[in-house]
Design an enzyme around this catalytic site. Structure first.
Site, PDB file in Angstrom:
ATOM      1  CG  HIS A 148      -0.249  -0.013   2.537  1.00 33.29           C
ATOM      2  ND1 HIS A 148       0.054   1.137   3.238  1.00 33.29           N
ATOM      3  CD2 HIS A 148       0.184  -1.048   3.313  1.00 33.29           C
ATOM      4  CE1 HIS A 148       0.644   0.818   4.386  1.00 33.29           C
ATOM      5  NE2 HIS A 148       0.738  -0.496   4.459  1.00 33.29           N
ATOM      6  CB  CYS A 183       1.303  -4.490   5.183  1.00 30.21           C
ATOM      7  SG  CYS A 183      -0.209  -5.362   5.648  1.00 30.21           S
TER       8      CYS A 183
END
Length: 418
Positions: free
Chosen positions: A326, A345
């Site tokens: 992201h 992540c």
């Protein structure tokens, strides 16, 4: 060229490189990426003659080619071949430690640490041993330190700062052991990769978009903390979320959010995070006992916007660990040498460029259309027409076909090298 004339020329070149190094530092503070700095360094070296005739010996010292991917059959092959080079270095006694007094050395410096630094750089092939004055940190050493920093994933500023000194003093035996371990990894990883793939190398905190064996784009990343590691993955990118909400994972609620609320009762409000019970009724922070584990029973959802932890883009793929890649509003993290600050992540620098490439074969998602959706702030999803193979790998040492060997820290202690 007479000694006096040559000395004057070298002094002028060193002064010029020192000024450009300071300018590079200023531009880095403004958000210039390591790849952009590498491009600039290569251009400056050519303009100053370092790569084309400044000294014949310097022609043998090469910077890494940006187009060569970390993960490929050819990289696996040259990594295996490079083992012999490091076996020879170890057989001759390795390289000397660079003394702590070298900390902070930069172009123009003199001192007793410089000869050891020169020898260390020359043994690994970053510097021709007989280039320049052995007592001076001149333009040759500046170029060699830059090259060393690029090969070790460090901020390429030409200064022997703490992280650079640490990397310089990793022993040749340890580097050899890394190459042996990773040659096996690379051989196992490089079968049937596919023509269009995305590779995230976790220890390098770096992501590559690879097409037909060429790294089309390369992105600095922020990976998982040592106590919350990013997992190895083989999956496929299936969806892009534009202007996403962020639903806070239970692990982060427990480890981060509850302690934050205990210390800063207005934390959720300031960060636009709303609370919902199992029936989707919104609650107020004051309704929860933050000194218990009650909060893990609720859903915490951060509104879309510039402040959102996911930024404007989220890249989705099936994962048993629930991870994804992201955007981020915390762009400053990309400028750090140590980029292991997430909960598993991957945050991606210049993520929009990666998304352009991912969606380039998906109808209805041109660059213009992508830009318009992001600018609008509207929540939208794009299904990737041809799901792209994605690999999250753990590679701490590799050699690309140009003969340049690169190393990274064994951040999660998976190499088994003492």
């Amino acid at each position: 060229m007479s000694a006096i004339t040559r000395r004057s020329f070298l002094t002028t070149a060193a002064t010029g490189l020192a000024a450009s190094a300071l300018a590079r530092g200023a531009r880095a503070a403004e958000g210039q990426t390591s790849d952009q700095m590498l491009d600039e360094l290569m251009r400056e070296n050519q303009e100053n003659g370092l790569g084309s005739g400044f000294d014949n010996s310097s022609r043998n010292v090469r910077l890494p080619k940006k187009s060569l991917p970390t993960l490929s059959p050819s990289t696996a092959e040259t990594t295996q071949t490079s083992i012999a080079q490091y076996e020879a270095i170890v057989a001759k006694g390795g390289w000397p430690d660079v003394p702590a007094s070298a900390d902070g050395l930069r172009v123009g410096a003199k001192g007793p640490a410089v000869p050891a630094l020169r020898r260390r750089l020359s043994i690994a092939g970053d510097l021709e041993l007989n280039s320049g004055d052995p007592q001076v940190f001149d333009s040759y050493v500046d170029a060699a330190v830059h090259r060393f920093q690029v090969r070790h994933g460090l901020h390429p500023d030409g200064v022997v700062h703490e992280a650079t000194l640490h990397a310089l003093n990793v022993s040749a035996d340890r580097r050899l052991a890394q190459l042996r371990t990773n040659a096996v990894r690379l051989k196992a990883l490089t079968g049937n990769l596919g023509n269009r793939i995305v590779v995230a190398n976790i220890p390098a905190a770096q992501i590559e978009a690879i097409e037909n064996g060429v790294a089309i784009t390369r992105h600095t990343a922020v990976a998982g903390k040592p106590d919350r590691p990013s997992p190895d993955l083989r999956t496929k990118i299936t969806q892009i979320n534009f202007n996403p909400f962020w639903t806070v994972p239970v692990s982060i609620i427990r480890k981060d959010l509850i302690p934050k609320m205990q210390a800063e009762p207005d934390y959720l409000t300031r960060n636009h995070i709303r609370i919902f019970d199992p029936k989707n009724n919104e609650l107020q922070p004051s309704q929860i006992d933050w000194y218990s584990t009650e909060a893990v029973n609720y859903k915490f959802k951060q509104d879309a916007g510039d402040f959102n932890s996911l930024g404007s883009l989220k890249i989705n793929f099936p994962s048993p660990d629930g991870v994804y890649m992201h955007d981020t509003p915390s762009k400053n993290l990309f400028g750090e040498d140590f980029r292991f600050a997430s909960s598993g992540c991957m945050r991606v620098q210049n993520v929009r460029e990666l998304v352009y490439w991912i969606l380039s074969e998906t109808p209805g998602w041109s660059k213009t259309e992508i830009d318009e959706v992001i600018k609008s702030g509207e929540r939208k999803d794009a299904k990737v027409a041809k799901p792209l193979p994605l690999y999250w790998v753990y590679v701490t040492a590799w050699a690309t076909p140009d003969g340049v060997v690169q190393f990274r820290d064994d951040i999660y202690n998976r190499d088994g090298v003492s």
